[in-house]
Design a protein around this motif. Sequence first.
Motif, PDB file in Angstrom:
ATOM      1  N   LYS A 180     -16.695  -6.160 -15.972  1.00  0.00           N
ATOM      2  CA  LYS A 180     -16.443  -4.935 -15.217  1.00  0.00           C
ATOM      3  C   LYS A 180     -15.817  -5.168 -13.843  1.00  0.00           C
ATOM      4  N   ILE A 181     -15.957  -6.348 -13.283  1.00  0.00           N
ATOM      5  CA  ILE A 181     -15.545  -6.609 -11.900  1.00  0.00           C
ATOM      6  C   ILE A 181     -14.386  -7.599 -11.873  1.00  0.00           C
ATOM      7  N   SER A 182     -13.405  -7.319 -11.040  1.00  0.00           N
ATOM      8  CA  SER A 182     -12.273  -8.221 -10.849  1.00  0.00           C
ATOM      9  C   SER A 182     -11.940  -8.301  -9.369  1.00  0.00           C
ATOM     10  N   ALA A 183     -11.238  -9.360  -8.985  1.00  0.00           N
ATOM     11  CA  ALA A 183     -10.716  -9.525  -7.630  1.00  0.00           C
ATOM     12  C   ALA A 183      -9.203  -9.502  -7.698  1.00  0.00           C
ATOM     13  N   PHE A 184      -8.553  -9.124  -6.615  1.00  0.00           N
ATOM     14  CA  PHE A 184      -7.086  -9.066  -6.644  1.00  0.00           C
ATOM     15  C   PHE A 184      -6.512  -9.358  -5.269  1.00  0.00           C
ATOM     16  N   THR A 185      -5.261  -9.747  -5.287  1.00  0.00           N
ATOM     17  CA  THR A 185      -4.461  -9.848  -4.067  1.00  0.00           C
ATOM     18  C   THR A 185      -3.128  -9.179  -4.341  1.00  0.00           C
ATOM     19  N   GLU A 186      -2.533  -8.601  -3.317  1.00  0.00           N
ATOM     20  CA  GLU A 186      -1.281  -7.876  -3.503  1.00  0.00           C
ATOM     21  C   GLU A 186      -0.508  -7.823  -2.190  1.00  0.00           C
ATOM     22  N   TYR A 187       0.801  -7.676  -2.323  1.00  0.00           N
ATOM     23  CA  TYR A 187       1.650  -7.323  -1.179  1.00  0.00           C
ATOM     24  C   TYR A 187       1.973  -5.851  -1.303  1.00  0.00           C
ATOM     25  N   GLN A 188       1.816  -5.112  -0.219  1.00  0.00           N
ATOM     26  CA  GLN A 188       2.081  -3.674  -0.262  1.00  0.00           C
ATOM     27  C   GLN A 188       2.880  -3.251   0.966  1.00  0.00           C
ATOM     28  N   ILE A 189       3.829  -2.373   0.739  1.00  0.00           N
ATOM     29  CA  ILE A 189       4.636  -1.805   1.813  1.00  0.00           C
ATOM     30  C   ILE A 189       4.503  -0.289   1.766  1.00  0.00           C
ATOM     31  N   THR A 190       4.338   0.339   2.921  1.00  0.00           N
ATOM     32  CA  THR A 190       4.310   1.798   2.988  1.00  0.00           C
ATOM     33  C   THR A 190       5.384   2.286   3.954  1.00  0.00           C
ATOM     34  N   TYR A 191       5.844   3.508   3.718  1.00  0.00           N
ATOM     35  CA  TYR A 191       6.828   4.159   4.584  1.00  0.00           C
ATOM     36  C   TYR A 191       6.334   5.578   4.856  1.00  0.00           C
ATOM     37  N   SER A 192       6.480   6.027   6.090  1.00  0.00           N
ATOM     38  CA  SER A 192       6.130   7.412   6.415  1.00  0.00           C
ATOM     39  C   SER A 192       7.084   7.960   7.467  1.00  0.00           C
ATOM     40  N   ASP A 193       7.403   9.230   7.325  1.00  0.00           N
ATOM     41  CA  ASP A 193       8.256   9.947   8.273  1.00  0.00           C
ATOM     42  C   ASP A 193       7.343  10.910   9.029  1.00  0.00           C
ATOM     43  N   ASN A 194       7.177  10.683  10.339  1.00  0.00           N
ATOM     44  CA  ASN A 194       6.135  11.373  11.095  1.00  0.00           C
ATOM     45  C   ASN A 194       6.710  12.255  12.199  1.00  0.00           C
ATOM     46  N   LYS A 195       6.238  13.502  12.238  1.00  0.00           N
ATOM     47  CA  LYS A 195       6.536  14.407  13.344  1.00  0.00           C
ATOM     48  C   LYS A 195       5.211  14.849  13.935  1.00  0.00           C
ATOM     49  N   VAL A 196       4.983  14.504  15.203  1.00  0.00           N
ATOM     50  CA  VAL A 196       3.702  14.721  15.868  1.00  0.00           C
ATOM     51  C   VAL A 196       3.828  15.844  16.893  1.00  0.00           C
ATOM     52  N   THR A 210       4.836  -0.170   7.134  1.00  0.00           N
ATOM     53  CA  THR A 210       3.804  -1.188   7.258  1.00  0.00           C
ATOM     54  C   THR A 210       3.964  -2.205   6.139  1.00  0.00           C
ATOM     55  N   ASN A 211       3.729  -3.452   6.467  1.00  0.00           N
ATOM     56  CA  ASN A 211       3.714  -4.537   5.492  1.00  0.00           C
ATOM     57  C   ASN A 211       2.308  -5.119   5.471  1.00  0.00           C
ATOM     58  N   ALA A 212       1.730  -5.293   4.281  1.00  0.00           N
ATOM     59  CA  ALA A 212       0.347  -5.743   4.215  1.00  0.00           C
ATOM     60  C   ALA A 212       0.140  -6.747   3.088  1.00  0.00           C
ATOM     61  N   LEU A 213      -0.704  -7.726   3.364  1.00  0.00           N
ATOM     62  CA  LEU A 213      -1.213  -8.637   2.347  1.00  0.00           C
ATOM     63  C   LEU A 213      -2.678  -8.286   2.156  1.00  0.00           C
ATOM     64  N   ASN A 214      -3.004  -7.746   0.980  1.00  0.00           N
ATOM     65  CA  ASN A 214      -4.335  -7.215   0.724  1.00  0.00           C
ATOM     66  C   ASN A 214      -5.156  -8.143  -0.173  1.00  0.00           C
ATOM     67  N   PHE A 215      -6.470  -8.122   0.035  1.00  0.00           N
ATOM     68  CA  PHE A 215      -7.432  -8.821  -0.815  1.00  0.00           C
ATOM     69  C   PHE A 215      -8.557  -7.843  -1.114  1.00  0.00           C
ATOM     70  N   GLY A 216      -8.888  -7.694  -2.399  1.00  0.00           N
ATOM     71  CA  GLY A 216      -9.874  -6.686  -2.727  1.00  0.00           C
ATOM     72  C   GLY A 216     -10.637  -6.959  -4.008  1.00  0.00           C
ATOM     73  N   VAL A 217     -11.534  -6.023  -4.327  1.00  0.00           N
ATOM     74  CA  VAL A 217     -12.331  -6.082  -5.553  1.00  0.00           C
ATOM     75  C   VAL A 217     -12.218  -4.736  -6.267  1.00  0.00           C
ATOM     76  N   SER A 218     -12.345  -4.796  -7.593  1.00  0.00           N
ATOM     77  CA  SER A 218     -12.260  -3.595  -8.421  1.00  0.00           C
ATOM     78  C   SER A 218     -13.449  -3.535  -9.373  1.00  0.00           C
ATOM     79  N   TYR A 219     -13.871  -2.317  -9.672  1.00  0.00           N
ATOM     80  CA  TYR A 219     -14.925  -2.088 -10.655  1.00  0.00           C
ATOM     81  C   TYR A 219     -14.394  -1.143 -11.718  1.00  0.00           C
ATOM     82  N   SER A 220     -14.519  -1.507 -12.978  1.00  0.00           N
ATOM     83  CA  SER A 220     -14.019  -0.707 -14.096  1.00  0.00           C
ATOM     84  C   SER A 220     -15.170  -0.097 -14.882  1.00  0.00           C
ATOM     85  N   PHE A 221     -14.949   1.116 -15.392  1.00  0.00           N
ATOM     86  CA  PHE A 221     -15.968   1.767 -16.199  1.00  0.00           C
ATOM     87  C   PHE A 221     -15.337   2.740 -17.184  1.00  0.00           C
TER      88      PHE A 221
END
Length: 221
Positions: A180-196, A210-221
């Motif tokens: 049920k449990i796994s670990a993962f790593t990923e590269y992720q990029i996000t883009y946003s157009d913001n008016k404040v 944003t550029n990110a190197l992520n490390f995480g865990v997952s649970y499946s059911f």
Amino acid sequence: MRNLGVTALFAAVILANPAAAEMEVSFYMGTQSSPHAVISGTLDGTAGTAVDRTVAWEGRSFTPPPYYGVRGVYWRESGWGYGLELTHAKVYASDADRTALGLDSLEFTDGHNIITANIHRRWEDRWWNGRLTPFVTAGLGVAVPHVDIQPTGDAHTFGYQLTGPAARLGVGVSIDLTEKISAFTEYQITYSDNKVELDSGGTLETSLVTNALNFGVSYSF
């Protein structure tokens, strides 16, 4: 923003077909940065102080509140998946740029929240006797940053705003730890157009990556 994360995951579960092949909930942290970006607009109304400057942004991933993300995915047996994701990213303007713009604060740090509806693809039984699973992610959604901007001697804008559209792309690999449990790593990029919208009467606009190197865990059911 904890409530946004819970809401996103709850919605993913509710929208899933009861006969779903698999539901997966994931949590990740990591290191995130953001390249320079142009910020433009006015600080105190249409006739106020004009802003047009390239700003150096800093991520400071491990400074409280930390960078993190949470997502829910409904995986079909075909290897395609659908779900929702919240990324709590952060960006701080450099001290030099903030001062040059006449601001006491210029940051999106609790955080620069990206919420997207995602499509996923994974390839099981490919690597290391099926324990390693490569995957890709793409999503479209909105940016809901916590805006912290204050022109020197003027009103302090401090709160969440819906600032514009957002998108994400990611690629990674997961490894099964248990059934049920796994670990993962990923590269992720996000883009946003913001008016404040500023409490001082002005508006500021900027497109953030944003550029990110992520490390995480997952649970499946």
